[in-house]
Design an enzyme around this catalytic site. Structure first.
Site, mmCIF file in Angstrom:
data_model
loop_
_atom_site.group_PDB
_atom_site.id
_atom_site.type_symbol
_atom_site.label_atom_id
_atom_site.label_comp_id
_atom_site.label_asym_id
_atom_site.label_seq_id
_atom_site.Cartn_x
_atom_site.Cartn_y
_atom_site.Cartn_z
ATOM 1 N N THR A 1 -13.677 6.572 -2.677
ATOM 2 C CA THR A 1 -14.143 5.306 -3.223
ATOM 3 C C THR A 1 -14.021 5.333 -4.747
ATOM 4 O O THR A 1 -13.560 6.308 -5.341
ATOM 5 C CB THR A 1 -15.615 5.089 -2.845
ATOM 6 O OG1 THR A 1 -16.393 6.152 -3.431
ATOM 7 C CG2 THR A 1 -15.809 5.100 -1.336
ATOM 8 N N TYR B 1 -28.213 12.353 -10.216
ATOM 9 C CA TYR B 1 -27.731 12.026 -8.872
ATOM 10 C C TYR B 1 -28.318 12.988 -7.831
ATOM 11 O O TYR B 1 -28.815 12.542 -6.779
ATOM 12 C CB TYR B 1 -26.209 12.081 -8.845
ATOM 13 C CG TYR B 1 -25.597 11.608 -7.548
ATOM 14 C CD1 TYR B 1 -25.611 10.262 -7.205
ATOM 15 C CD2 TYR B 1 -25.000 12.500 -6.660
ATOM 16 C CE1 TYR B 1 -25.054 9.810 -6.025
ATOM 17 C CE2 TYR B 1 -24.423 12.063 -5.470
ATOM 18 C CZ TYR B 1 -24.468 10.725 -5.158
ATOM 19 O OH TYR B 1 -23.909 10.288 -3.966
ATOM 20 N N LYS C 1 -30.926 11.733 -4.869
ATOM 21 C CA LYS C 1 -30.615 11.855 -3.448
ATOM 22 C C LYS C 1 -31.603 12.777 -2.731
ATOM 23 O O LYS C 1 -31.930 12.558 -1.552
ATOM 24 C CB LYS C 1 -29.181 12.346 -3.266
ATOM 25 C CG LYS C 1 -28.135 11.292 -3.648
ATOM 26 C CD LYS C 1 -28.301 10.000 -2.866
ATOM 27 C CE LYS C 1 -27.218 8.990 -3.164
ATOM 28 N NZ LYS C 1 -27.398 7.722 -2.419
ATOM 29 N N ASP D 1 -30.157 -7.873 -6.946
ATOM 30 C CA ASP D 1 -30.511 -6.681 -7.713
ATOM 31 C C ASP D 1 -31.531 -5.908 -6.893
ATOM 32 O O ASP D 1 -32.688 -6.331 -6.767
ATOM 33 C CB ASP D 1 -31.084 -7.084 -9.069
ATOM 34 C CG ASP D 1 -31.540 -5.890 -9.906
ATOM 35 O OD1 ASP D 1 -31.412 -4.734 -9.435
ATOM 36 O OD2 ASP D 1 -32.031 -6.124 -11.025
#
Length: 245
Positions: free
Chosen positions: A184, A149, A153, A55
């Protein structure tokens, strides 16, 4: 481009159970790299690789994994902080605050934990080596529905710039690398988004229709060049699109 020889180099990849991480691991193994691989899920044994369920939001667990890799394989030449999540995908007003907190914990604190463990390791063994934090074009482009997100980033980019300055005296190369669009599970999640949650979803359907993706193998080759070849002009780098045909 001539591929950099990585035979015998020790490389750690987080988030190595699937997608970009798994693809990069396979490519580097082909080149003779010795691997330390971790993910939240259990990974299958892979030759003499050090493979663990870790983790990355647990700093002590990341340090223990670092120590295990170094003890088994020797000093770590390249560390790739690849693990990350996209969700929640929704306007921030509709997002679950716990999901936002989880995103930041993985994408920012997890990268920070890996960075700390690695730069301390490199200083203990005399400096050098290379650290690559996987970032995204979303760090600089505000996509509606991707507040967590994009913000995480952007934080990775600045964290990397600061650490690059801090570690310049140690000779450790520190980079944030955006791999471009790779097909992906994350891309499948994006394409499953509704236009209400993510207005740009149509563009990603078109990328899928035309196959306009970088392969994990291509990304791995570019990362190795950035890590061990001539130093790039900037700490934050976007990988070029893979040639077609």
């Amino acid at each position: 481009m001539k591929r950099v020889d990585i035979a015998g180099k020790v490389v750690v990849i987080t988030g190595a159970s699937r997608g970009l991480g798994a693809g990069m691991a396979a490519r580097l193994a082909e080149g003779g790299a010795r691997l330390g691989l971790c993910a939240r899920t259990v990974l299958p044994a892979q030759g003499d690789a050090v493979v663990q369920s870790v983790d990355i939001t647990d700093a002590a667990a990341v340090v223990a994994f670092t120590d295990d890799v170094a003890e088994a394989l020797g000093p770590i030449d390249l560390w790739v902080n690849n693990a990350g999540v996209l969700d929640p995908v929704a306007p921030l007003r509709d997002a679950d605050p716990d999901a936002v907190a989880t995103n930041v914990a993985i994408n920012v604190a997890g990268v920070s934990n890996g960075t700390i463990a690695y730069v301390r390791h490199r200083r203990e063994v005399g400096g050098g080596g290379a650290l690559v934090n996987i970032t995204s074009g979303a760090a600089r482009s505000p996509y509606q529905g991707w507040a967590a997100y994009c913000a995480s980033k952007a934080a990775v980019d600045m964290l990397t710039r600061v650490v690059a300055a801090e570690e310049s005296s140690s000779g450790t190369r520190v980079l944030a690398v955006a791999p471009g669009v790779v097909d992906t599970d994350m891309q499948a999640r994006i394409r499953a988004s509704s236009p209400e949650d993510f207005p740009e979803v149509g563009r990603f359907h078109e990328l899928h229709r035309t196959g306009s993706f970088n392969s994990p193998a291509w990304v791995a080759d570019q990362l190795v060049e950035l890590a061990f070849g001539p130093a790039p002009d900037d700490v934050v780098v976007r990988i070029a699109d893979e040639p077609r045909g």
